[in-house]
Scaffold this active site. Structure first.
Site, PDB file in Angstrom:
ATOM      1  N   SER A 187      20.942  52.281  76.611  1.00 21.41           N
ATOM      2  CA  SER A 187      21.878  52.806  75.614  1.00 21.41           C
ATOM      3  C   SER A 187      21.096  53.439  74.476  1.00 21.41           C
ATOM      4  CB  SER A 187      22.745  51.659  75.064  1.00 21.41           C
ATOM      5  OG  SER A 187      23.501  52.065  73.945  1.00 21.41           O
ATOM      6  N   TYR A 191      23.411  43.213  71.138  1.00 22.02           N
ATOM      7  CA  TYR A 191      23.586  44.255  72.160  1.00 22.02           C
ATOM      8  C   TYR A 191      22.344  45.135  72.230  1.00 22.02           C
ATOM      9  CZ  TYR A 191      25.510  48.301  74.612  1.00 22.02           C
ATOM     10  OH  TYR A 191      25.726  49.331  75.503  1.00 22.02           O
TER      11      TYR A 191
END
Length: 244
Positions: free
Chosen positions: A140, A153
């Protein structure tokens, strides 16, 4: 058993995984769909076959090393080889650290890190025997920069990048095995549905930009996969033009 090229995609029941399965099926791959929601997988299989593609599915929990091994074996039994493995399954329950959402932290570590490791463990021995294959791990933009609410995350997505680059360096140079990190920015998917922190959700309401679509990421994955064997696309960082 056929010798058709095979691609396994985890998290195939929606979003990037679903779009990638359709894209690779269009390019002639037999796609093995993996996720936990069987009804979604069955519907996707029908859609792909209706368009002339070839697909199977296996209900799989990526947090189980044994189920991931069974997934790889199911693909191998069908076509005799595994050419592409897309480690796409992931969770993104963003939250501020002081909310102490420990259960959510645990789930992210289990799916986003352990799931990737279990996927690699399931297919790497097969690819080493073949002396060819392509592992694509979805990280990501959050694996490149940390923002408020993304600490855990981001930690999992930085880990995906570290694991992927370490694996790439360890590949026997005489083997045609490639490793690619795919790092999407803001994509319109179901990922945000797992966010329970109201403060984080409020911050999303102020966002005003044209989001990426799942197909945009599928196109990027297909680009990496379709390169000649001597070309190893190490990482693709792709974000909406308006994303900082």
């Amino acid at each position: 058993m056929t010798e058709k090229k095979t691609a396994i995609i985890t998290g195939a029941s929606s979003g990037i995984g679903q779009a990638t399965a359709k894209e690779l099926a269009e390019k002639g791959y037999h796609v093995m769909l993996a996720a936990r929601r069987e009804e979604r997988l069955a519907e996707l299989k029908k859609e792909i076959e209706a368009e002339g593609g070839s697909a199977d599915y296996k209900v799989t929990d990526v947090t189980s090393a044994e189920e991931m091994k069974q997934l790889a074996q199911a693909a191998l039994d069908k076509t005799g080889r595994i050419d592409v493995f897309v480690n796409n399954a992931g969770l993104m329950p963003l939250s501020f650290m002081n909310k102490l959402k420990i259960d959510e932290w645990d789930k992210m570590v289990d799916v986003n890190i352990k799931g990737v490791l279990y996927g690699i463990a399931a297919v790497l021995p097969i690819m080493e025997r073949q002396k060819s294959g392509h592992i694509l791990n979805v990280s990501s933009v959050a694996g490149h920069q940390v923002s408020k609410g993304s600490a855990v995350y981001s930690g999992t997505k930085y880990a995906v990048r570290a694991i992927s680059d370490g694996l790439r360096q360890e590949i026997d140079p005489s083997h045609e095995i490639r490793v690619t990190i795919v790092s999407p920015g803001a994509v319109e998917t179901e990922l945000t549905h797992t966010i329970t922190d109201e403060d984080v959700l409020d911050s999303f309401k102020s966002m005003s930009m044209e989001m990426l679509q799942a197909k945009d990421i599928a196109n990027a994955i297909a680009y990496a996969v379709e390169q000649p064997a001597h070309v190893d696309v190490n990482e693709i960082l792709i974000r909406p033009r308006q994303q900082p």
